[in-house]
Design a protein around this motif. Structure first.
Motif: not given
Lengths: 271, 172
Positions: A107-117, A176-187, A244-250
């Motif tokens: 269970r996720s007890i803490q998570s962030s989406i707004g930071r660069a990392d 095959n490719g790879y997924v990377i992320w650049r700040p700050y849109d969590h979607r 949905d990275m903004s609502a992670i529970q289980a």
């Protein structure tokens, strides 16, 4: 006090009546078999109603526990299912790569989406068998990779991290490719390394590819925008993440059963 | 007050023994009909003069009911219903009688009602008493209809007795 006595004095008639009736009713209930039976039955019914109400309240508070039990069962069933389906689809004698994954519910007890990392904290750790480098998924999609563990907690590098690289492929194709992320849109994230001879269109589904972290074919996201710069051999693809990275529970922490062996072999190659 | 009660004491005893010794085990009724019983003793409360303090009425009602209960081996049932009847008596007065009649009776040593008032008063009080009594006997509302029918028949026959009693007492 005097007011109380005055009040009682004014109401003495009603009070006397109530007292006498109470005596009479207690006589009825205590000394008449028939009435006693009915009274006791009604008391029982009343008590059982109270009990039932009490039960439903404690049931509600027990939901959380029940939920985590179901999740654990789900995890073990999921492990079982992968083994079974793999065995069904692959003849035994050609088995080179056993896609056996073990799942641990957390269970996720803490998570962030707004930071660069961004990181997540899970309520399970090495006691439950989680190790650093394990994959973290939900039913919807990929969440990230376990970064470090203590005995009871685990820190997960979310896929919303600038260092994160998750191997992925286009559903139904083997590029095959790879997924990377650049700040700050969590979607949204980017899919890199898909050669330009692949057929990519908006809406194409993305799943995990060959990797020793995630089971193959787990959903990652969906293509929302495709760019091919002049002179480049690779697409620049914008994808939406299916989890949905903004609502992670289980979540489920997954690990290949022969990860140690595979890691050893991979390490040999790089040396 | 003491004089009034002394005058009524023999009526209490008479009604009590009529109820217990004469009508004690009498249960009337036709085949297939809910049976009814004659309830004589409430009359002891109903004929008390209005001057008697209502608290005293309650106590008399409770004690008389309890004594009847002892005879019937139903502790509390008659006591509870007669106490309720005694409790409701003043309210039934103000419901049925006009001020002049109440004032007139307040100065009398016995009940002196017009015939119409008497009938209405007796029927209503008897009906309340019988209904409460039968409901307490059943101790459930499941057979309310039966209790209602029994109350109505018991009220009618008890009222006939009360009327005869009034004729005899008045003729003295």
């Amino acid at each position: 006090m005097r007011e109380l006595l005055d009040f009682l004095g004014k109401r003495s008639y009603v009070l006397l009546f109530i007292i006498l009736e109470a005596i009479a009713l207690s006589l009825i209930i205590n000394f008449n078999a028939h009435q006693k039976l009915i009274f006791e039955h009604n008391v029982d019914v009343g008590f059982s109603k109270v009990k039932a109400a009490n039960q439903s309240v404690s049931d509600y508070f027990g939901l959380r526990k029940a939920n985590s039990e179901i999740m654990q069962e789900n995890a073990s069933l999921r492990s079982e299912l992968k083994i079974q389906s793999y065995r069904l689809s692959t003849p035994d004698d050609t088995t080179v790569f056993r896609a056996d994954y073990r799942y641990i519910s957390a269970r996720s007890i803490q998570s962030s989406i707004g930071r660069a990392d961004n990181f997540l904290l899970l309520d399970q750790g090495s006691e439950s068998g989680i190790e650093s480098g394990d994959g973290v998924v939900t039913e919807d999609g990929v969440i990230g990779i376990v970064h470090s563990v203590t005995s009871d907690y685990a820190r997960v590098m979310s896929c919303l991290h600038r260092e994160s690289r998750i191997s992925a492929k286009l559903d139904g194709q083997d590029y095959n490719g790879y997924v990377i992320w650049r700040p700050y849109d969590h979607r949204f994230a980017r899919l890199m390394g898909i050669p330009k001879n692949a057929r990519v269109s908006v809406g194409t589904k993305l799943v995990t590819g060959n990797s020793i972290i995630f089971p193959e074919g787990h959903p990652v996201g969906e293509v929302v925008d495709v760019n091919l710069e002049a002179g480049s051999n690779f697409y620049d693809i914008k994808i939406s993440l299916s989890a949905d990275m903004s609502a992670i529970q289980a979540v489920y922490v997954c690990r290949h059963k022969d990860k140690d062996q595979l890691k050893m072999l991979l390490g040999e190659g790089s040396n | 007050m003491k004089g009034i009660l002394g005058k009524y004491l023999w009526q209490f005893l008479l009604l009590y023994f009529l109820q217990t010794l004469v009508f004690g085990r009498l249960e009337l009724g036709l085949d297939g009909m809910p049976s009814f019983i004659l309830l004589i003793y409430p009359l002891a409360i109903l004929i008390l003069p209005m001057r008697v303090a209502k608290e005293l009425c309650l106590v008399i009602g409770f004690v008389l009911g309890f004594l009847v209960d002892l005879w019937y081996q139903t502790p509390g049932v008659h006591a509870a219903s007669l106490t309720l009847t005694a409790f409701l008596r003043p309210y039934v007065y103000s419901l049925l009688l006009d001020d002049a009649e109440i004032r007139h009776n307040m100065n009398m040593d016995r009940m002196d009602l017009k015939l119409s008032s008497y009938i209405a008063y007796m029927l209503l009080m008897y009906f309340i008493h019988c209904l409460v009594f039968f409901l307490l006997q059943d101790f459930t509302f499941e057979r309310f209809g039966v209790a209602l029918v029994r109350s109505i028949f018991s009220t009618i026959f008890s009222f006939i007795f009360a009327f005869i009693y009034r004729l005899i007492i008045l003729s003295r």
